[in-house]
Design a protein around this motif. Sequence first.
Motif, PDB file in Angstrom:
ATOM      1  N   HIS A 269       0.845  -1.194   0.000  1.00 15.69           N
ATOM      2  CA  HIS A 269       0.000   0.000   0.000  1.00 15.69           C
ATOM      3  C   HIS A 269       0.880   1.244   0.000  1.00 15.69           C
ATOM      4  N   TYR A 270       0.289   2.369  -0.374  1.00 15.19           N
ATOM      5  CA  TYR A 270       0.999   3.636  -0.227  1.00 15.19           C
ATOM      6  C   TYR A 270       0.041   4.782   0.085  1.00 15.19           C
ATOM      7  N   ARG A 271       0.612   5.775   0.762  1.00 14.35           N
ATOM      8  CA  ARG A 271      -0.131   6.982   1.100  1.00 14.35           C
ATOM      9  C   ARG A 271      -0.001   7.949  -0.073  1.00 14.35           C
ATOM     10  N   HIS A 272      -1.132   8.415  -0.554  1.00 14.23           N
ATOM     11  CA  HIS A 272      -1.194   9.172  -1.796  1.00 14.23           C
ATOM     12  C   HIS A 272      -1.735  10.569  -1.500  1.00 14.23           C
ATOM     13  N   ARG A 273      -0.918  11.591  -1.764  1.00 11.91           N
ATOM     14  CA  ARG A 273      -1.328  12.979  -1.546  1.00 11.91           C
ATOM     15  C   ARG A 273      -1.561  13.671  -2.896  1.00 11.91           C
ATOM     16  N   LEU A 274      -2.700  14.328  -3.024  1.00  9.26           N
ATOM     17  CA  LEU A 274      -3.036  15.105  -4.211  1.00  9.26           C
ATOM     18  C   LEU A 274      -3.073  16.580  -3.834  1.00  9.26           C
ATOM     19  N   TYR A 275      -2.435  17.422  -4.660  1.00  7.17           N
ATOM     20  CA  TYR A 275      -2.276  18.829  -4.326  1.00  7.17           C
ATOM     21  C   TYR A 275      -3.050  19.782  -5.230  1.00  7.17           C
ATOM     22  N   GLY A 276      -3.447  19.363  -6.402  1.00  6.46           N
ATOM     23  CA  GLY A 276      -4.095  20.258  -7.345  1.00  6.46           C
ATOM     24  C   GLY A 276      -3.500  20.072  -8.727  1.00  6.46           C
ATOM     25  N   GLU A 277      -3.452  21.142  -9.518  1.00  7.52           N
ATOM     26  CA  GLU A 277      -2.980  21.046 -10.891  1.00  7.52           C
ATOM     27  C   GLU A 277      -1.860  22.043 -11.168  1.00  7.52           C
ATOM     28  N   ALA A 278      -1.036  21.701 -12.155  1.00 13.79           N
ATOM     29  CA  ALA A 278       0.012  22.617 -12.618  1.00 13.79           C
ATOM     30  C   ALA A 278       0.217  22.408 -14.105  1.00 13.79           C
ATOM     31  N   GLU A 279       0.112  23.449 -14.881  1.00 10.49           N
ATOM     32  CA  GLU A 279       0.392  23.369 -16.307  1.00 10.49           C
ATOM     33  C   GLU A 279       1.717  24.080 -16.603  1.00 10.49           C
ATOM     34  N   LEU A 280       2.216  23.895 -17.807  1.00  6.35           N
ATOM     35  CA  LEU A 280       3.475  24.531 -18.190  1.00  6.35           C
ATOM     36  C   LEU A 280       3.390  26.040 -18.011  1.00  6.35           C
ATOM     37  N   GLY A 281       4.420  26.593 -17.383  1.00  3.39           N
ATOM     38  CA  GLY A 281       4.461  28.032 -17.185  1.00  3.39           C
ATOM     39  C   GLY A 281       3.741  28.500 -15.943  1.00  3.39           C
ATOM     40  N   THR A 282       3.113  27.592 -15.204  1.00  2.00           N
ATOM     41  CA  THR A 282       2.376  27.971 -14.004  1.00  2.00           C
ATOM     42  C   THR A 282       3.335  28.388 -12.895  1.00  2.00           C
ATOM     43  N   GLU A 283       3.036  29.502 -12.243  1.00  2.00           N
ATOM     44  CA  GLU A 283       3.807  29.930 -11.082  1.00  2.00           C
ATOM     45  C   GLU A 283       3.172  29.319  -9.841  1.00  2.00           C
ATOM     46  N   ILE A 284       3.964  28.607  -9.033  1.00  2.18           N
ATOM     47  CA  ILE A 284       3.433  27.909  -7.865  1.00  2.18           C
ATOM     48  C   ILE A 284       4.198  28.338  -6.620  1.00  2.18           C
ATOM     49  N   ASP A 285       3.461  28.643  -5.573  1.00  2.00           N
ATOM     50  CA  ASP A 285       4.072  28.915  -4.274  1.00  2.00           C
ATOM     51  C   ASP A 285       4.373  27.560  -3.637  1.00  2.00           C
ATOM     52  N   VAL A 286       5.565  27.048  -3.878  1.00  2.00           N
ATOM     53  CA  VAL A 286       5.903  25.696  -3.428  1.00  2.00           C
ATOM     54  C   VAL A 286       5.871  25.600  -1.902  1.00  2.00           C
TER      55      VAL A 286
ATOM     56  N   ILE B 242       2.294  13.697 -23.475  1.00  2.00           N
ATOM     57  CA  ILE B 242       1.556  14.858 -23.949  1.00  2.00           C
ATOM     58  C   ILE B 242       2.433  16.103 -23.953  1.00  2.00           C
ATOM     59  N   LYS B 243       3.482  16.097 -23.145  1.00  4.78           N
ATOM     60  CA  LYS B 243       4.403  17.225 -23.089  1.00  4.78           C
ATOM     61  C   LYS B 243       5.816  16.689 -22.861  1.00  4.78           C
ATOM     62  N   ASP B 244       6.821  17.549 -23.007  1.00  4.45           N
ATOM     63  CA  ASP B 244       8.204  17.064 -22.947  1.00  4.45           C
ATOM     64  C   ASP B 244       8.865  17.282 -21.591  1.00  4.45           C
ATOM     65  N   ARG B 245       8.135  17.865 -20.631  1.00  2.00           N
ATOM     66  CA  ARG B 245       8.722  18.079 -19.317  1.00  2.00           C
ATOM     67  C   ARG B 245       7.640  18.062 -18.242  1.00  2.00           C
ATOM     68  N   PHE B 246       8.063  17.864 -16.999  1.00  2.00           N
ATOM     69  CA  PHE B 246       7.136  17.894 -15.871  1.00  2.00           C
ATOM     70  C   PHE B 246       7.798  18.624 -14.712  1.00  2.00           C
ATOM     71  N   LEU B 247       6.960  19.083 -13.782  1.00  2.00           N
ATOM     72  CA  LEU B 247       7.418  19.939 -12.697  1.00  2.00           C
ATOM     73  C   LEU B 247       7.599  19.132 -11.416  1.00  2.00           C
ATOM     74  N   VAL B 248       8.742  19.316 -10.753  1.00  2.00           N
ATOM     75  CA  VAL B 248       9.029  18.675  -9.467  1.00  2.00           C
ATOM     76  C   VAL B 248       9.221  19.765  -8.427  1.00  2.00           C
ATOM     77  N   MET B 249       8.664  19.557  -7.237  1.00  2.00           N
ATOM     78  CA  MET B 249       8.692  20.573  -6.191  1.00  2.00           C
ATOM     79  C   MET B 249       9.226  19.998  -4.885  1.00  2.00           C
ATOM     80  N   ASP B 250       9.950  20.808  -4.145  1.00  2.00           N
ATOM     81  CA  ASP B 250      10.417  20.438  -2.814  1.00  2.00           C
ATOM     82  C   ASP B 250       9.764  21.394  -1.822  1.00  2.00           C
ATOM     83  N   ALA B 251       8.730  20.886  -1.122  1.00  2.00           N
ATOM     84  CA  ALA B 251       7.960  21.747  -0.224  1.00  2.00           C
ATOM     85  C   ALA B 251       8.801  22.256   0.945  1.00  2.00           C
ATOM     86  N   LYS B 252       9.848  21.513   1.332  1.00  2.00           N
ATOM     87  CA  LYS B 252      10.674  21.919   2.476  1.00  2.00           C
ATOM     88  C   LYS B 252      11.555  23.115   2.136  1.00  2.00           C
TER      89      LYS B 252
END
Length: 214
Positions: A103-120, A163-173
């Motif tokens: 099993h695993y714990r699964h967290r969903l945060y919302g959506e992010a598209e290319l060029g989106t500015e996110i307050d990580v 569908i796209k050539d890149r994806f976004l990775v975030m470090d919340a810490k």
Amino acid sequence: MENVIEPLRELDWNDVDVVEAASRKSFELLTTQKYLLRRALNAVTDNPDLTALCEHYDILDKIVLHDDLQSGVRLRLHIFGPGYHDRPHNHRWTYASHILRGHYRHRLYGEAELGTEIDVAGLRAIHVRQERVGTSYALHHSAIHAVVAEPGTVSLVLRGPAIKDRFLVMDAKTGASWWQYGAMTEPSDAAAKKRMSARRLRELIASLDEWQLV
């Protein structure tokens, strides 16, 4: 395997409802007729195109059971090791998953598209669930999520076409975020470093046998 993949070829992989319904049927076929998984797994070792796609990391292994060049759909097995946890990220493709073991714990945060500015630093989960044996779900490529897995967890993954050539990775810490790119733009030394060895593949097949998953 044709019966598993064929219904997925003409899907609109931007429509998660459609992907989930079709993938669930494919997962049911694979889990009720285990010989299909066994046959596909045995064939990987003799297929250099598939072994070249299999990846080994310290805390995760990915075995590619089928690569459908016609549609871009891939069937994979994911085997999670001790200490596995994701940084929040989205994907280059929509995918569906089915838990075979653990099993695993699964967290969903919302959506992010290319060029989106996110307050990580301010990233907060909006949905948290436990994915257990028998659970299936589909996730849109724009969705930000993260997983913390029990060691030895195994999942089947049906990955749609990129569908796209890149994806976004975030470090919340730390508040940092960065783009990661697909294999087409990956340096050859980086690809070689994560490529699964024949020995590791044999070890994983032995474990899957021991767990009676195939």
